[in-house]
Design an enzyme around this catalytic site. Sequence first.
Site, PDB file in Angstrom:
ATOM      1  N   SER A  86       4.755  -1.193   3.982  1.00  0.00           N
ATOM      2  CA  SER A  86       4.997  -2.556   4.480  1.00  0.00           C
ATOM      3  C   SER A  86       5.094  -3.520   3.295  1.00  0.00           C
ATOM      4  CB  SER A  86       3.853  -3.006   5.389  1.00  0.00           C
ATOM      5  OG  SER A  86       3.686  -2.124   6.454  1.00  0.00           O
ATOM      6  N   GLN A 122       0.843  -1.198   0.000  1.00  0.00           N
ATOM      7  CA  GLN A 122       0.000   0.000   0.000  1.00  0.00           C
ATOM      8  C   GLN A 122       0.877   1.247   0.000  1.00  0.00           C
ATOM      9  OE1 GLN A 122      -1.960   0.563   3.685  1.00  0.00           O
ATOM     10  NE2 GLN A 122      -3.433   2.010   2.899  1.00  0.00           N
ATOM     11  N   GLU A 168      -4.201   9.209  18.757  1.00  0.00           N
ATOM     12  CA  GLU A 168      -4.765  10.568  18.859  1.00  0.00           C
ATOM     13  C   GLU A 168      -5.812  10.788  17.770  1.00  0.00           C
ATOM     14  OE1 GLU A 168      -1.479   9.908  18.807  1.00  0.00           O
ATOM     15  OE2 GLU A 168      -1.025  10.301  20.914  1.00  0.00           O
ATOM     16  N   GLU A 185     -15.416  -5.091   5.867  1.00  0.00           N
ATOM     17  CA  GLU A 185     -14.795  -5.883   6.918  1.00  0.00           C
ATOM     18  C   GLU A 185     -15.372  -7.286   6.962  1.00  0.00           C
ATOM     19  OE1 GLU A 185     -13.875  -5.408  11.559  1.00  0.00           O
ATOM     20  OE2 GLU A 185     -14.804  -3.724  10.569  1.00  0.00           O
ATOM     21  N   SER A 209       1.135   6.463   2.606  1.00  0.00           N
ATOM     22  CA  SER A 209       1.802   7.447   3.481  1.00  0.00           C
ATOM     23  C   SER A 209       3.019   8.070   2.813  1.00  0.00           C
ATOM     24  CB  SER A 209       2.266   6.777   4.777  1.00  0.00           C
ATOM     25  OG  SER A 209       1.185   6.203   5.451  1.00  0.00           O
TER      26      SER A 209
HETATM   27  C1  LIG Z   1       3.785  -0.937  11.512  1.00  0.00           C
HETATM   28  C2  LIG Z   1       3.322   0.096  10.537  1.00  0.00           C
HETATM   29  C3  LIG Z   1       3.039  -0.270   9.232  1.00  0.00           C
HETATM   30  C4  LIG Z   1       2.628   0.687   8.302  1.00  0.00           C
HETATM   31  N1  LIG Z   1       2.394   0.283   7.021  1.00  0.00           N
HETATM   32  C5  LIG Z   1       2.021   1.210   6.092  1.00  0.00           C
HETATM   33  C6  LIG Z   1       1.810   0.820   4.726  1.00  0.00           C
HETATM   34  O1  LIG Z   1       1.941  -0.348   4.349  1.00  0.00           O
HETATM   35  N2  LIG Z   1       1.473   1.766   3.830  1.00  0.00           N
HETATM   36  C7  LIG Z   1       1.302   3.083   4.187  1.00  0.00           C
HETATM   37  O2  LIG Z   1       0.958   3.870   3.320  1.00  0.00           O
HETATM   38  N3  LIG Z   1       1.526   3.492   5.467  1.00  0.00           N
HETATM   39  C8  LIG Z   1       1.874   2.581   6.427  1.00  0.00           C
HETATM   40  N4  LIG Z   1       2.123   2.986   7.735  1.00  0.00           N
HETATM   41  C9  LIG Z   1       2.081   4.406   8.052  1.00  0.00           C
HETATM   42  C10 LIG Z   1       0.923   4.819   8.946  1.00  0.00           C
HETATM   43  O3  LIG Z   1      -0.274   4.828   8.239  1.00  0.00           O
HETATM   44  C11 LIG Z   1       1.291   6.214   9.492  1.00  0.00           C
HETATM   45  O4  LIG Z   1       2.414   6.040  10.321  1.00  0.00           O
HETATM   46  C12 LIG Z   1       0.158   6.801  10.307  1.00  0.00           C
HETATM   47  O5  LIG Z   1      -0.927   7.131   9.473  1.00  0.00           O
HETATM   48  C13 LIG Z   1       0.616   8.086  11.049  1.00  0.00           C
HETATM   49  O6  LIG Z   1       1.228   8.976  10.177  1.00  0.00           O
HETATM   50  P1  LIG Z   1       2.681   9.588  10.488  1.00  0.00           P
HETATM   51  O7  LIG Z   1       3.594   8.458  10.848  1.00  0.00           O
HETATM   52  O8  LIG Z   1       3.063  10.444   9.338  1.00  0.00           O
HETATM   53  O9  LIG Z   1       2.492  10.460  11.782  1.00  0.00           O
HETATM   54  P2  LIG Z   1       1.945  11.961  11.837  1.00  0.00           P
HETATM   55  O10 LIG Z   1       0.658  12.052  11.125  1.00  0.00           O
HETATM   56  O11 LIG Z   1       3.037  12.895  11.412  1.00  0.00           O
HETATM   57  O12 LIG Z   1       1.679  12.137  13.378  1.00  0.00           O
HETATM   58  C14 LIG Z   1       2.702  12.532  14.304  1.00  0.00           C
HETATM   59  C15 LIG Z   1       2.057  12.708  15.670  1.00  0.00           C
HETATM   60  O13 LIG Z   1       1.086  13.779  15.607  1.00  0.00           O
HETATM   61  C16 LIG Z   1      -0.192  13.330  16.050  1.00  0.00           C
HETATM   62  N5  LIG Z   1      -1.262  13.955  15.267  1.00  0.00           N
HETATM   63  C17 LIG Z   1      -1.323  14.102  13.925  1.00  0.00           C
HETATM   64  N6  LIG Z   1      -2.481  14.704  13.547  1.00  0.00           N
HETATM   65  C18 LIG Z   1      -3.173  14.950  14.694  1.00  0.00           C
HETATM   66  C19 LIG Z   1      -4.437  15.548  14.976  1.00  0.00           C
HETATM   67  N7  LIG Z   1      -5.207  16.018  14.003  1.00  0.00           N
HETATM   68  N8  LIG Z   1      -4.825  15.622  16.279  1.00  0.00           N
HETATM   69  C20 LIG Z   1      -4.037  15.135  17.274  1.00  0.00           C
HETATM   70  N9  LIG Z   1      -2.818  14.568  17.065  1.00  0.00           N
HETATM   71  C21 LIG Z   1      -2.390  14.479  15.797  1.00  0.00           C
HETATM   72  C22 LIG Z   1      -0.167  11.831  15.807  1.00  0.00           C
HETATM   73  O14 LIG Z   1      -1.084  11.149  16.634  1.00  0.00           O
HETATM   74  C23 LIG Z   1       1.281  11.475  16.134  1.00  0.00           C
HETATM   75  O15 LIG Z   1       1.452  11.307  17.511  1.00  0.00           O
HETATM   76  C24 LIG Z   1       2.514   2.039   8.681  1.00  0.00           C
HETATM   77  C25 LIG Z   1       2.812   2.416  10.005  1.00  0.00           C
HETATM   78  C26 LIG Z   1       3.203   1.460  10.922  1.00  0.00           C
HETATM   79  C27 LIG Z   1       3.527   1.907  12.322  1.00  0.00           C
END
Ligand SMILES: Cc1cc2nc3c(=O)[nH]c(=O)nc-3n(C[C@H](O)[C@H](O)[C@H](O)COP(=O)(O)OP(=O)(O)OC[C@H]3O[C@@H](n4cnc5c(N)ncnc54)[C@H](O)[C@@H]3O)c2cc1C
Length: 411
Positions: free
Chosen positions: A142, A107, A377, A225, A110
């Site tokens: 992933s 996928q 969050e 689902e 992100s």
């Molecule tokens: C094990 C794992 C597998 C994954 N696999 C995939 C994959 O296959 N494909 C893919 O596309 N993505 C994947 N992801 C990515 C995942 O979808 C993102 O990590 C997730 O959506 C959070 O985005 P970010 O890491 O950019 O954090 P950010 O969005 O930058 O968030 C940073 C911090 O800010 C907080 N925050 C952000 N917005 C708000 C808000 N509006 N209100 C309050 N707090 C807020 C968050 O809670 C977090 O603590 C994976 C992530 C993990 C951990």
Amino acid sequence: MDFVLPAEDDPRRAEVRAWLADHPRPTGRELAESGLVVPHWPAPYGLGADPVHQLIVDDELTRAGVRRPVNPIGIGWAGPTILFAGTPEQKERYLTPMLAGEEFWCQLFSEPAAGSDLAGLGTRAVRDGDEWVVNGQKIWTSGAQLARFGILIARTDPDVPKHKGISYFICPMDAPGIEIRPITTMTGVPSFNEVFFTDVRIPAANLVGDVHDGWRLAKVTLGNERVSLSSGGVLWGAGPTALDLLEAVRAAGPVTDPIARQRLAGIYIEHTLLELIRLRTLTARLKGEQPGPEASVRKILADEHGQHVMAAARDLVGAWAMVTGGDGLDRRAGRQRRGEMDPNLSPDKPEPDLRDRDWYTGFLFSQALTVGGGTGEVQRNIVAERVLGLPHDVDVEAGRSWAEARTAVPR
Ligand SMILES: Cc1cc2nc3c(=O)[nH]c(=O)nc-3n(C[C@H](O)[C@H](O)[C@H](O)COP(=O)(O)OP(=O)(O)OC[C@H]3O[C@@H](n4cnc5c(N)ncnc54)[C@H](O)[C@@H]3O)c2cc1C
């Protein structure tokens, strides 16, 4: 909330059993072509099964020890979207090998600056004749290093509100211009990747649905689902459960430390609450009702529960476990230390569960539970807005926070 699965002589059971008798060790392709991989999908890919029929299929496959092919992003995300909006040619080409586990999917959503705010993504796709030319970067992808195809969302119109200029593509992961750089996590496994796109050409036939309609499609799987009986482990349905931890602790001897006892009781309470929520959601689905707010809070509770279980396991074993990948919670080791014989285990029979690595890597992986698939969050924002009816966190059209929007209102 009680429910009873249909009787042993239910004709739907007999049908699955007859198929399993003919295919005692089915291949992924045989399972895919039988409709048993996704019984809730329509034919020819599934059986058009209602929730009860789905549970029967699950039950019979489990009894026969038959496991479905593993292709979570393909079967759980890409497949339902292609089924919903794909062309007949796309369905014909991609769905059966996906369901058979022959072609693994990833996928590509992100980006470094677009995670929770996914619609802010910057990867561009520009039409050039019969192709789209893609430039940009994805992250946390992933399984990209193993995948044959990826579902990709990219910006196709930068001059409209952000949710309206995104399109959805099937991306061949071997296309020239794609560079995959694995990210090794603290579990020691490169489970996700950075993916760079430099002038990558994707055939126009790989667009799913209409141009600029990708945001709607990215949300399509929400209604798909699968109904499942299984409660699964604490790591997003994989790994050990709270009961495995409690059983291992009991087998290893009495817990006299009052703090540890409180913690273990708390974990058991969380497990019981999550089980009740799961059964309530399942009962709603079986009655043909939509799950209520409890489904929204389940992910928040389950992710934190997974971290509590794994942290308790680590603390009970001690820091030693984290440097050795230790076996302090190994049930057999506990019994051997006390000089007990386990009638269910012989020296040449492997430990049935609680392998060392499950706990060691499980603790490390559990840190990701509250981030992946929507952070804790962001999930709380969803509960606040959609369940409690509180004001929206962000003024989507204006792209500013609710707090900013409120202070901008003339008094
Ligand atoms: C094990 C794992 C597998 C994954 N696999 C995939 C994959 O296959 N494909 C893919 O596309 N993505 C994947 N992801 C990515 C995942 O979808 C993102 O990590 C997730 O959506 C959070 O985005 P970010 O890491 O950019 O954090 P950010 O969005 O930058 O968030 C940073 C911090 O800010 C907080 N925050 C952000 N917005 C708000 C808000 N509006 N209100 C309050 N707090 C807020 C968050 O809670 C977090 O603590 C994976 C992530 C993990 C951990």
